[in-house]
Scaffold this motif. Structure first.
Motif, short mmCIF file in Angstrom:
data_model
loop_
_atom_site.label_atom_id
_atom_site.label_comp_id
_atom_site.label_asym_id
_atom_site.label_seq_id
_atom_site.Cartn_x
_atom_site.Cartn_y
_atom_site.Cartn_z
N GLY A 122 -19.28 -9.78 19.32
CA GLY A 122 -20.28 -10.11 20.31
C GLY A 122 -21.64 -10.38 19.68
N PRO A 123 -22.64 -10.67 20.51
CA PRO A 123 -23.94 -11.13 20.03
C PRO A 123 -24.74 -10.10 19.24
CG PRO A 123 -24.02 -10.72 22.38
CD PRO A 123 -22.58 -10.65 21.99
N GLY A 124 -24.42 -8.81 19.41
CA GLY A 124 -25.14 -7.79 18.64
C GLY A 124 -24.99 -7.96 17.14
N ARG A 125 -23.88 -8.56 16.72
CA ARG A 125 -23.65 -8.77 15.28
C ARG A 125 -24.75 -9.62 14.66
NH1 ARG A 125 -19.37 -12.17 14.93
NH2 ARG A 125 -19.33 -11.88 12.67
N ALA A 126 -25.28 -10.58 15.43
CA ALA A 126 -26.30 -11.49 14.91
C ALA A 126 -27.67 -10.84 14.85
CB ALA A 126 -26.35 -12.76 15.75
N LEU A 127 -27.80 -9.63 15.36
CA LEU A 127 -29.03 -8.86 15.22
C LEU A 127 -28.92 -7.88 14.06
CD1 LEU A 127 -29.90 -7.96 18.94
CD2 LEU A 127 -30.81 -9.84 17.56
N SER A 128 -27.77 -7.25 13.92
CA SER A 128 -27.59 -6.25 12.86
C SER A 128 -27.45 -6.90 11.49
CB SER A 128 -26.35 -5.40 13.15
OG SER A 128 -25.17 -6.17 13.02
N LEU A 129 -26.80 -8.06 11.43
CA LEU A 129 -26.61 -8.80 10.16
C LEU A 129 -25.97 -7.93 9.09
CD1 LEU A 129 -30.04 -10.67 10.05
CD2 LEU A 129 -27.87 -11.53 10.95
N LYS A 130 -24.98 -7.14 9.48
CA LYS A 130 -24.29 -6.25 8.54
C LYS A 130 -23.25 -6.98 7.70
CE LYS A 130 -26.32 -2.37 9.59
NZ LYS A 130 -27.12 -1.65 8.59
N GLU A 131 -22.96 -8.22 8.05
CA GLU A 131 -21.88 -8.96 7.38
C GLU A 131 -22.46 -10.09 6.53
OE1 GLU A 131 -19.17 -10.06 10.68
OE2 GLU A 131 -20.54 -8.72 11.77
N PRO A 132 -21.96 -10.26 5.30
CA PRO A 132 -22.41 -11.37 4.46
C PRO A 132 -22.17 -12.74 5.10
CG PRO A 132 -21.16 -9.78 3.17
CD PRO A 132 -21.01 -9.38 4.59
N LEU A 133 -21.24 -12.79 6.06
CA LEU A 133 -20.92 -14.04 6.73
C LEU A 133 -22.16 -14.71 7.31
CD1 LEU A 133 -18.87 -16.06 7.93
CD2 LEU A 133 -18.55 -14.46 9.84
N PHE A 134 -23.13 -13.94 7.78
CA PHE A 134 -24.31 -14.52 8.40
C PHE A 134 -25.20 -15.25 7.40
CE2 PHE A 134 -23.01 -11.67 11.77
CZ PHE A 134 -23.20 -12.47 12.88
N ASN A 135 -25.13 -14.86 6.13
CA ASN A 135 -25.84 -15.62 5.10
C ASN A 135 -25.24 -17.01 4.96
OD1 ASN A 135 -27.64 -13.54 4.46
ND2 ASN A 135 -26.20 -12.62 3.01
N GLU A 136 -23.91 -17.08 5.05
CA GLU A 136 -23.24 -18.37 4.96
C GLU A 136 -23.52 -19.23 6.18
OE1 GLU A 136 -19.12 -18.32 3.52
OE2 GLU A 136 -19.33 -16.16 3.24
N LEU A 137 -23.56 -18.60 7.35
CA LEU A 137 -23.83 -19.34 8.57
C LEU A 137 -25.29 -19.76 8.67
CD1 LEU A 137 -21.82 -17.22 11.19
CD2 LEU A 137 -21.09 -19.30 10.01
N GLY A 138 -26.16 -19.07 7.92
CA GLY A 138 -27.58 -19.37 8.00
C GLY A 138 -28.15 -19.09 9.37
N TYR A 139 -27.68 -18.02 9.99
CA TYR A 139 -28.09 -17.73 11.37
C TYR A 139 -28.48 -16.28 11.52
CZ TYR A 139 -27.92 -17.33 16.47
OH TYR A 139 -28.25 -17.10 17.79
N ARG A 140 -29.57 -16.06 12.22
CA ARG A 140 -29.96 -14.71 12.66
C ARG A 140 -30.64 -14.85 14.01
NH1 ARG A 140 -33.68 -11.85 8.62
NH2 ARG A 140 -33.62 -10.31 10.29
N ASP A 141 -30.43 -13.85 14.84
CA ASP A 141 -30.98 -13.91 16.19
C ASP A 141 -32.09 -12.89 16.35
OD1 ASP A 141 -31.22 -14.79 18.77
OD2 ASP A 141 -29.33 -13.97 19.49
N GLN A 142 -32.88 -13.06 17.40
CA GLN A 142 -33.94 -12.12 17.75
C GLN A 142 -33.85 -11.85 19.24
OE1 GLN A 142 -37.56 -14.02 16.45
NE2 GLN A 142 -37.27 -13.44 14.31
N ALA A 143 -33.84 -10.57 19.60
CA ALA A 143 -33.76 -10.21 21.02
C ALA A 143 -34.14 -8.75 21.19
CB ALA A 143 -32.34 -10.44 21.56
N ASP A 144 -34.57 -8.38 22.38
CA ASP A 144 -34.90 -6.98 22.64
C ASP A 144 -33.83 -6.28 23.47
OD1 ASP A 144 -35.32 -8.16 25.10
OD2 ASP A 144 -37.48 -7.78 25.14
N ARG A 145 -32.75 -7.02 23.82
CA ARG A 145 -31.57 -6.45 24.47
C ARG A 145 -30.34 -7.06 23.83
NH1 ARG A 145 -31.58 -3.85 29.35
NH2 ARG A 145 -33.61 -3.55 30.35
N THR A 146 -29.25 -6.30 23.80
CA THR A 146 -28.05 -6.85 23.19
C THR A 146 -26.79 -6.19 23.73
OG1 THR A 146 -27.10 -7.51 21.06
CG2 THR A 146 -27.92 -5.24 21.22
N CYS A 147 -25.67 -6.71 23.29
CA CYS A 147 -24.37 -6.26 23.77
C CYS A 147 -23.37 -6.34 22.63
CB CYS A 147 -23.92 -7.14 24.92
SG CYS A 147 -22.21 -6.89 25.44
#
Length: 341
Positions: free
Chosen positions: A134-159
């Protein structure tokens, strides 16, 4: 529960890449609607003492197929649609799950993929382990995969969606909130047991995601993937976890159908089509439960190339040619689903 914002902010992308929408903002109204409709969807709602909201989709409540469909769209980060219909890849099977994502890379790998490993040790009880999607993964960025995707999100609520059969401990909920950079009362955790109606739908709705994940593992250029869709039959839930896990996997491995639309040379599209189906794996040919048992119930001993749809079509947009490989195996599907002849 306070209303979630409905505006869709655009994320800031590193390296000058094209901006992408916030998947947390896109899923916010979907989560709010799920909670508001909890009674008709047969969901349980509980707010913990720290404010974290738990949505039970089948542990202490019945849940429903419709709940699973809507949870699957939350897993996709609000970038995909999931539907149930009486027509699908297997003729004569009563119900199928259909998935489409206009941005399958971000929807499937950036949100739906269960890539965040979560655990908590308890002194007087067995430890709690789960994989978060789910979308919370793009806030925590615990996975190296997000470096490859070049994506990070910003939000004050998540799931976050967890495939579990018991409630997560309070300390783990607090850790998830910290890692996502939100207050605990701004975190919603949706719990979907594998053997539940909702859990069955949301797992089979990963038919497109497993194709995306295997494409990544095969080294295919993810930026070349423009669009995608997939279908798989919905198996009957099973009373025990292992059988339920086997059936949901086999629905995709033996009867999942995916089409990807890609840019680039025909040779690359053709190679992807040949390599992508589950039958290309050394472990193909038996129901997943048997394979799992043969490896001593060690998930990591299974060939990772097994997890993919049964049949794949790759359409090359630059030439207009399409390449198909793999085949549906209804006999193995029926054996896994427990269908009496």
């Amino acid at each position: 529960m306070d209303a979630w914002p409905i505006h869709i902010p655009i994320t800031t992308m590193p390296g000058g890449r094209m901006s992408r929408p916030s998947i947390n903002a896109l899923t916010a109204p979907l989560v709010e609607s799920l909670v508001a409709d909890a009674e008709i969807l047969r969901l349980g709602i509980e707010r913990l003492e720290n404010g974290c909201l738990l949505v039970d989709a089948g542990i202490h409540v019945k849940g429903s197929l419709e709940a699973g469909r809507r949870i699957a769209e939350i897993c996709l980060g609000g970038l995909g649609s999931v539907s149930l219909s009486g027509s699908g890849p297997v003729a004569g099977w009563p119900l199928a799950v259909h998935v489409h994502a206009a941005d399958p890379v971000l929807a499937c790998l950036g949100s739906q993929y269960a890539g965040w490993s979560l655990s908590h040790k308890e002194s007087d009880k067995k430890g709690f382990n789960a994989l978060g999607s789910g979308p919370g993964r793009a806030l925590s960025l615990k996975e190296p995969l997000f470096n490859e995707l070049g994506y990070r999100d910003q939000a004050d609520r998540t799931c976050l969606v967890l495939e579990v059969d018991r409630l997560p401990p309070l300390p783990l909920c607090e850790k998830i909130a910290r890692d996502c950079g939100v207050d605990a009362d701004a975190l919603t955790l949706i719990l979907t047991p594998t053997s539940s109606l909702a859990g069955t739908v949301q797992i089979v709705a990963r038919v497109l995601e497993v194709a995306m994940h295997k494409s990544h593992e095969l080294g295919f250029d993810l930026q070349a993937i423009q669009d995608g869709m997939g279908s798989a039959p919905l198996p009957p839930p099973a009373a025990d976890f292992l059988t339920a896990m086997g059936r949901t996997n086999d629905a995709i491995l033996f009867a999942g159908l995916v089409q990807l639309f890609v840019r680039g040379e025909d040779a690359q599209a053709q190679k992807l089509a040949i390599d992508l189906p589950s039958s290309a794996s050394r472990d193909y040919g038996r129901p997943f439960g048997e394979v799992f048992k043969a490896y001593g119930y060690d998930f990591f001993k299974i060939d990772p190339m097994l997890f993919s749809p049964a049949r794949v079509m790759v359409s090359a947009l630059d030439s207009g040619n399409s390449y198909a490989a793999g085949a549906l195996d209804t006999a193995l599907m029926a054996a896994s689903f427990g269908i009496e002849p």
